[in-house]
Motif scaffolding. Structure first.
Motif, PDB file in Angstrom:
ATOM      1  N   ARG A 173       4.821  71.677  28.970  1.00 48.56           N
ATOM      2  CA  ARG A 173       4.159  72.568  27.994  1.00 48.56           C
ATOM      3  C   ARG A 173       5.145  73.583  27.446  1.00 48.56           C
ATOM      4  NH1 ARG A 173      -0.912  75.246  30.558  1.00 48.56           N
ATOM      5  NH2 ARG A 173      -0.747  76.370  28.603  1.00 48.56           N
ATOM      6  N   GLU A 174       5.991  74.096  28.313  1.00 53.45           N
ATOM      7  CA  GLU A 174       7.000  75.074  27.896  1.00 53.45           C
ATOM      8  C   GLU A 174       8.017  74.422  26.962  1.00 53.45           C
ATOM      9  OE1 GLU A 174      10.571  76.827  30.419  1.00 53.45           O
ATOM     10  OE2 GLU A 174       8.638  77.657  31.060  1.00 53.45           O
ATOM     11  N   GLN A 175       8.473  73.237  27.318  1.00 53.35           N
ATOM     12  CA  GLN A 175       9.473  72.542  26.509  1.00 53.35           C
ATOM     13  C   GLN A 175       8.947  72.176  25.122  1.00 53.35           C
ATOM     14  OE1 GLN A 175      12.111  69.621  28.601  1.00 53.35           O
ATOM     15  NE2 GLN A 175      10.558  69.860  30.208  1.00 53.35           N
ATOM     16  N   GLU A 187       6.387  73.760  23.693  1.00 54.39           N
ATOM     17  CA  GLU A 187       5.716  74.946  23.153  1.00 54.39           C
ATOM     18  C   GLU A 187       4.236  74.674  22.911  1.00 54.39           C
ATOM     19  OE1 GLU A 187       8.015  76.361  19.820  1.00 54.39           O
ATOM     20  OE2 GLU A 187       9.781  76.670  21.065  1.00 54.39           O
ATOM     21  N   ASP A 218       0.573  75.658  23.634  1.00 54.97           N
ATOM     22  CA  ASP A 218      -0.184  76.814  24.124  1.00 54.97           C
ATOM     23  C   ASP A 218      -1.424  76.337  24.892  1.00 54.97           C
ATOM     24  OD1 ASP A 218      -2.209  76.213  22.262  1.00 54.97           O
ATOM     25  OD2 ASP A 218      -1.484  77.685  20.820  1.00 54.97           O
TER      26      ASP A 218
END
Length: 85
Positions: A36-38, A40, A42
């Motif tokens: 999810r971070e990689q 982006e 939300d």
């Protein structure tokens, strides 16, 4: 329904992610890092992905299990376990 292969499951997850984030470069994901971070993604998009996966696979993910979905491999492992149960 016959069990899904890991590749078919990965394709299903990829399709669900791309429905919400069509610009996502899944090939660039680094293993072991939060997807999810990689990408982006939300929390709203994350929930939309889970809803799509529930429709496709019949697996609902309770909030208490979200920590198991941190990496893409973790998500696939989780879905495999739930589909096998």
């Amino acid at each position: 329904m016959a069990p899904l292969s890991r590749d078919t499951l990965r394709d299903t997850v990829t399709d669900a992610i791309l429905m919400v984030a069509p610009e996502a470069d899944l090939e660039a994901l680094r293993p072991g890092r939060p997807w999810r971070e990689q990408l982006e993604i939300d929390s709203f998009d994350f929930l939309n992905i889970l809803v799509d996966l529930e429709k496709r696979l019949g697996v609902s993910v309770p909030e208490r299990d979200y920590h198991e979905l941190e990496t893409l491999e973790g998500l696939l492992d989780y879905l495999e376990r739930r589909l096998a149960a």
